[in-house]
Every structure is written in structure tokens, then in C-alpha cells.
Design a protein around this motif. Sequence first.
Motif, mmCIF file in Angstrom:
data_model
loop_
_atom_site.group_PDB
_atom_site.id
_atom_site.type_symbol
_atom_site.label_atom_id
_atom_site.label_comp_id
_atom_site.label_asym_id
_atom_site.label_seq_id
_atom_site.Cartn_x
_atom_site.Cartn_y
_atom_site.Cartn_z
ATOM 1 N N ILE A 7 43.447 39.508 43.427
ATOM 2 C CA ILE A 7 42.396 39.973 42.521
ATOM 3 C C ILE A 7 41.874 41.326 42.971
ATOM 4 O O ILE A 7 41.711 42.252 42.168
ATOM 5 N N ASN A 55 44.293 28.394 40.168
ATOM 6 C CA ASN A 55 43.891 28.430 38.757
ATOM 7 C C ASN A 55 45.071 28.356 37.780
ATOM 8 O O ASN A 55 44.917 28.600 36.601
ATOM 9 N N LYS A 89 35.996 30.554 34.973
ATOM 10 C CA LYS A 89 35.969 29.723 33.761
ATOM 11 C C LYS A 89 35.599 30.559 32.535
ATOM 12 O O LYS A 89 36.285 30.506 31.509
ATOM 13 N N THR A 90 34.510 31.291 32.668
ATOM 14 C CA THR A 90 34.075 32.110 31.541
ATOM 15 C C THR A 90 35.127 33.165 31.210
ATOM 16 O O THR A 90 35.421 33.420 30.036
ATOM 17 N N HIS A 91 35.698 33.726 32.242
ATOM 18 C CA HIS A 91 36.748 34.724 32.043
ATOM 19 C C HIS A 91 37.876 34.141 31.176
ATOM 20 O O HIS A 91 38.314 34.752 30.196
ATOM 21 N N LEU A 122 44.991 34.577 46.545
ATOM 22 C CA LEU A 122 44.444 34.880 45.219
ATOM 23 C C LEU A 122 43.364 35.952 45.317
ATOM 24 O O LEU A 122 43.317 36.881 44.511
ATOM 25 N N GLU A 131 34.046 40.665 43.838
ATOM 26 C CA GLU A 131 33.979 41.864 42.991
ATOM 27 C C GLU A 131 32.758 42.691 43.329
ATOM 28 O O GLU A 131 32.820 43.920 43.380
ATOM 29 N N ILE A 140 34.608 34.579 43.386
ATOM 30 C CA ILE A 140 35.228 35.826 42.939
ATOM 31 C C ILE A 140 34.177 36.848 42.517
ATOM 32 O O ILE A 140 34.352 38.041 42.665
ATOM 33 N N PHE A 163 37.198 40.542 30.267
ATOM 34 C CA PHE A 163 37.688 39.175 30.496
ATOM 35 C C PHE A 163 38.883 38.856 29.595
ATOM 36 O O PHE A 163 38.774 38.074 28.649
ATOM 37 N N GLY A 223 33.892 25.428 40.483
ATOM 38 C CA GLY A 223 32.658 25.989 41.036
ATOM 39 C C GLY A 223 32.297 27.311 40.390
ATOM 40 O O GLY A 223 33.047 27.861 39.583
ATOM 41 N N VAL A 224 31.144 27.790 40.776
ATOM 42 C CA VAL A 224 30.618 28.993 40.158
ATOM 43 C C VAL A 224 31.456 30.222 40.547
ATOM 44 O O VAL A 224 31.984 30.305 41.646
ATOM 45 N N GLY A 225 31.648 31.114 39.583
ATOM 46 C CA GLY A 225 32.326 32.381 39.864
ATOM 47 C C GLY A 225 33.816 32.282 40.087
ATOM 48 O O GLY A 225 34.425 33.141 40.697
ATOM 49 N N LEU A 226 34.448 31.226 39.557
ATOM 50 C CA LEU A 226 35.885 31.073 39.803
ATOM 51 C C LEU A 226 36.736 31.414 38.579
ATOM 52 O O LEU A 226 37.943 31.255 38.603
ATOM 53 N N ASN A 236 43.799 40.807 32.541
ATOM 54 C CA ASN A 236 43.010 41.062 33.754
ATOM 55 C C ASN A 236 42.817 39.831 34.613
ATOM 56 O O ASN A 236 42.055 39.855 35.569
ATOM 57 N N PHE A 237 43.453 38.761 34.264
ATOM 58 C CA PHE A 237 43.267 37.530 35.029
ATOM 59 C C PHE A 237 44.421 37.372 36.007
ATOM 60 O O PHE A 237 45.586 37.376 35.617
ATOM 61 N N VAL A 238 44.093 37.274 37.265
ATOM 62 C CA VAL A 238 45.139 37.136 38.282
ATOM 63 C C VAL A 238 45.398 35.647 38.519
ATOM 64 O O VAL A 238 44.468 34.877 38.761
HETATM 65 P P1 ADP Z 1 32.674 31.192 36.185
HETATM 66 O O1 ADP Z 1 32.484 31.227 34.720
HETATM 67 O O2 ADP Z 1 33.702 30.195 36.633
HETATM 68 O O3 ADP Z 1 31.398 31.054 36.950
HETATM 69 P P2 ADP Z 1 33.556 33.908 35.766
HETATM 70 O O4 ADP Z 1 34.605 33.645 34.753
HETATM 71 O O5 ADP Z 1 32.277 34.475 35.302
HETATM 72 O O6 ADP Z 1 33.279 32.595 36.635
HETATM 73 O O7 ADP Z 1 34.186 34.835 36.897
HETATM 74 C C1 ADP Z 1 33.374 35.572 37.826
HETATM 75 C C2 ADP Z 1 33.970 36.942 38.020
HETATM 76 O O8 ADP Z 1 35.197 36.825 38.723
HETATM 77 C C3 ADP Z 1 34.291 37.638 36.714
HETATM 78 O O9 ADP Z 1 33.984 38.995 36.821
HETATM 79 C C4 ADP Z 1 35.785 37.434 36.545
HETATM 80 O O10 ADP Z 1 36.384 38.498 35.848
HETATM 81 C C5 ADP Z 1 36.262 37.384 37.977
HETATM 82 N N1 ADP Z 1 37.441 36.516 38.140
HETATM 83 C C6 ADP Z 1 37.432 35.185 38.363
HETATM 84 N N2 ADP Z 1 38.687 34.712 38.487
HETATM 85 C C7 ADP Z 1 39.506 35.764 38.321
HETATM 86 C C8 ADP Z 1 40.929 35.929 38.328
HETATM 87 N N3 ADP Z 1 41.754 34.904 38.556
HETATM 88 N N4 ADP Z 1 41.429 37.171 38.118
HETATM 89 C C9 ADP Z 1 40.599 38.227 37.922
HETATM 90 N N5 ADP Z 1 39.261 38.142 37.904
HETATM 91 C C10 ADP Z 1 38.697 36.924 38.103
#
Ligand code: ADP
Length: 443
Positions: free
Chosen positions: A281, A123, A154-156, A277, A313, A309, A112, A149-152, A116-118
Motif C-alpha cells: 500500500i 483482504n 471496508k469503506t474503500h 500488504l 497513510e 491503514i 476509493f 477492524g477500523v481502517g482496513l 487504488n486498492f492493494v
Molecule cells: P474502514 O472503512 O475499514 O474503516 P477505510 O476503507 O476507510 O477503512 O480505509 C482507511 C484508509 O486506508 C483509506 O484511506 C483507504 O483508502 C486505505 N486503505 C485501506 N485498505 C487499503 C488497500 N488494500 N489498498 C489501498 N488503500 C487502502
Amino acid sequence: MYSLLPDIFGQTVFKGWLKFLKLEADTGGKIILSVPSAFIRDWIASRYLEKILETYRHHVPDTQLYGIEIVVKEEESNSAAPTPSYNTQNNESEALDNYLLKNSTAGLDPRFTFENFVVGKPNELAYAAAQRVAESDQVYFNPLFLYGGVGLGKTHLMHAVAWQLHKTQPQRKVIYMSAEKFMYQFIRALRHKTIINFREQLRSVDILMIDDVQFISGKDSTQEEFFHTFNSLVDQKRQIILSADKSPAEMKGIEERMRSRLGWGLVADIHPSTYELRLGILQAKAENLPMEIPQEILEFLAHKVTSNIRELEGALNRIMAHATLVGGEITLDKTQEVLRDLLKANEKYITIEEIQRHVAEHFNIRVSDMHSSKRARTVARTLQIAMYLSKQLTSRSLPEIGRKFGGRDHTTVIHAVKTVQSLQADDPGFQNDLSLLEKMLSH
Ligand code: ADP
Ligand code: MG
């Protein structure tokens, strides 16, 4: 007088701070109180001291009291249970100590990173804000509140900030933890009487990141503790980054004062992903794979797996795993087979009712007009369009469609479909209108 403190200041302030006060001496003119740490002393002195003095004067009428002094007096340690300190060993809060002090990259996902962030339209604001925070040593907006939303991602993004800081400004103390972990550590600190330690550590960081803040909604004492941590850091001009699944305004179970503070800084949302997007990715991920994945497969996935996302993946990983284990070329057919369940879950079902509603809105008629047998010319055309779209976008049969339109015959539906097709062929303007509607409905 001591016993009055909980009533005057409230249980939270009392339990959190004032209960540590001990009377050391009372000279008549001056009282000397002690607390177990400098941090608590400063906290109480800056916030509650005047009121304590006032209270004392009020309740002890003939007093000559002119001042209160607070001194730091470390608790006597009985060898088995050392007083809370940064070096605590035989203590359950060790995990917290380590976590906070020694290894700020613990718990961070090495993938993360910003590299690696696209970045795409959905976003770009969140990304730019996160980068700004990671690159500067000033606080521009506090807190930075990321939501989506989930998986978009944020944590990354939060991990990316932590990695970047670790690389470029290693002297700064960064803490990243989920709100759940915050609560867990808080409760544990209460249980093991290491709350002072917990507070001092959290309030001495340069950058605090709490992920999934929605978790503490409705959890009052954790929220209260978080609120104080938050305020303390803001007062000290330390950066805070928070994430949640909703904006502060939409979060439920959050106290009003808290809600308004959460929105003080920059609130940046991450929108649902777009096709571009998602494809970007996938392409970035595919580049790092040992095996070539055909472009058409990536496009197919970007088109079909739209929920988030993480699932996207997951889909890519499954295809890879399958190809590695079973061997053979990666084809579209195989992809569809391997991902059958996932694709099904991502399928968007449109109902005839939805189509009717959208079309009626678009042409400014009432849905009920579609069911009636009246045949105003404009309504008739609109009706045909809605029937046509129902045929195109749903798997309903012609008689079923007819029935949903005020019990009309299936031949009426056939006629509608044909009419719309020939209109499209003749009139590019009409065709545009139609494809716009179609897009709106199938997104
Ligand atoms: P959230 O915290 O919003 O639920 P995460 O940050 O856990 O989402 O992201 C979910 C997955 O998608 C992770 O594996 C992350 O690396 C990937 N991901 C999300 N957005 C992107 C991005 N813009 N570019 C590359 N990978 C992304
Ligand atoms: Mg997350």
C-alpha cells in the motif's frame, strides 16, 4: 375494527403501513380501502390483506363480506406542503431525494476505487467478492457482508463497487450510505411525514450499500425499519452490501432474526494487515507522490505503523508535509522524529507475564513452575528461555527480571541469557524454536 389493527399486527406494522388505510366504501359484500401510494398498496396487499379480511369477518359476525379492495388515492395536497413526491422542493427531505435519485456518486471518495486498492492475503476474499458484485448484474450472494477492524478498507471497497457500477452500468440505481445516515434520514422522514417517500426510494434501488451497520445495534426502531428494507430488497432480488466492525455472529444488540439474515449471503472478513500488504500500500501511494521516498523509509513505516491503514497513510502524509514545508532529504532519523507520537502509540509492549505464559504453553509446563525453586532439568531450561526473551523483548533491568521469576538473583538472569545464546550458536533446531517464539511474542 380499524382500532383493532395495532393490537393484531403490532405497532410497527400499523405505524409503518396499516395506518395509511382509509375506508372509502363499504358495500356490504366488499370494502374499498384507500392508501396514498401504489407501493403501500402492494405492500399491504401482499402481506396483510388476508389477515385483515379474516379479522373483519371475525369481529363483524354477520358480515357477507367477500372481499377487500385497496385503491390508491393520493392525499389532497394543501398547497404549502405538497404530498411526498420525487420532486419535492420545499421539503427537508430534499437532501435525501437528491442523494438517492439524482447523484449516486455524491458522498463517494474519488480515491476509493478498485484501481487504488492493494490486494493481499488479508483482504483478498473481500476484494474478490466486491469485484464480483460490481461486475455482474446477477445476485450471487445476498447480502455481501464485509467486516473487519477500523481502517482496513471496508469503506474503500464499498465506494469502489459504487464507482465501478457508475462507470459500467450507469442505469442501475445505487445507494451508498452509512448506517448513521440511514438512521438520521429515517428519523427525519418520520418527523416530516415523508416516510412513504423514504421507503419507496430505498426499496426501489438496485444496489443498496449500508456502511458500519454496527451503528444501529441497540437502536430498535431503526433496526426494524432497516430489517424491512432489507427483506424487501432481498425479495426483489436486489443486491445488498453491508459492512460492520464485527461478523453478524459477534454483533451485539441485534435481534436474532436480523442476525441470521445478515449471515445469509457471503460473509467476508478483512483481516488485520500484514507487513507485505502495508508495504504494498505504501509503495502504491508513494508512486503517486511528487517526491521520492526512500524504500528504507517505506519499510520502516510498514514495520512500525501496524494499527491500521488509515494511520499508515497518515504517517506517509505527515512525512510528505514535513518534507514539503521544511525541505531537506527524508531520512530515517527525521521520520522517527516527525512521527514520534505515532510510533510510540504503535509500539507493542510485551510484559514479562505474557512471555512466561507463552513460553510455558510452548514447552508444556505450568507458569507456577517458573516461580518455584524446584529445579527439574526441563523446567530449568524453559526458565532460562523465558528469562532470555524477557531481556530481549522488554526494557526491564536484570534485577527486575530476576524478581519476576520467583525472586531470583540478577546473576541467574545473566547466566540464563549467556546459556541461551551459546545454545543457539550450537543448535540450529533450538535456534528455530526460539525465533518462532520470538516472532509470536513480538507480533
Ligand atoms: P474502514 O472503512 O475499514 O474503516 P477505510 O476503507 O476507510 O477503512 O480505509 C482507511 C484508509 O486506508 C483509506 O484511506 C483507504 O483508502 C486505505 N486503505 C485501506 N485498505 C487499503 C488497500 N488494500 N489498498 C489501498 N488503500 C487502502
Ligand atoms: Mg469505514
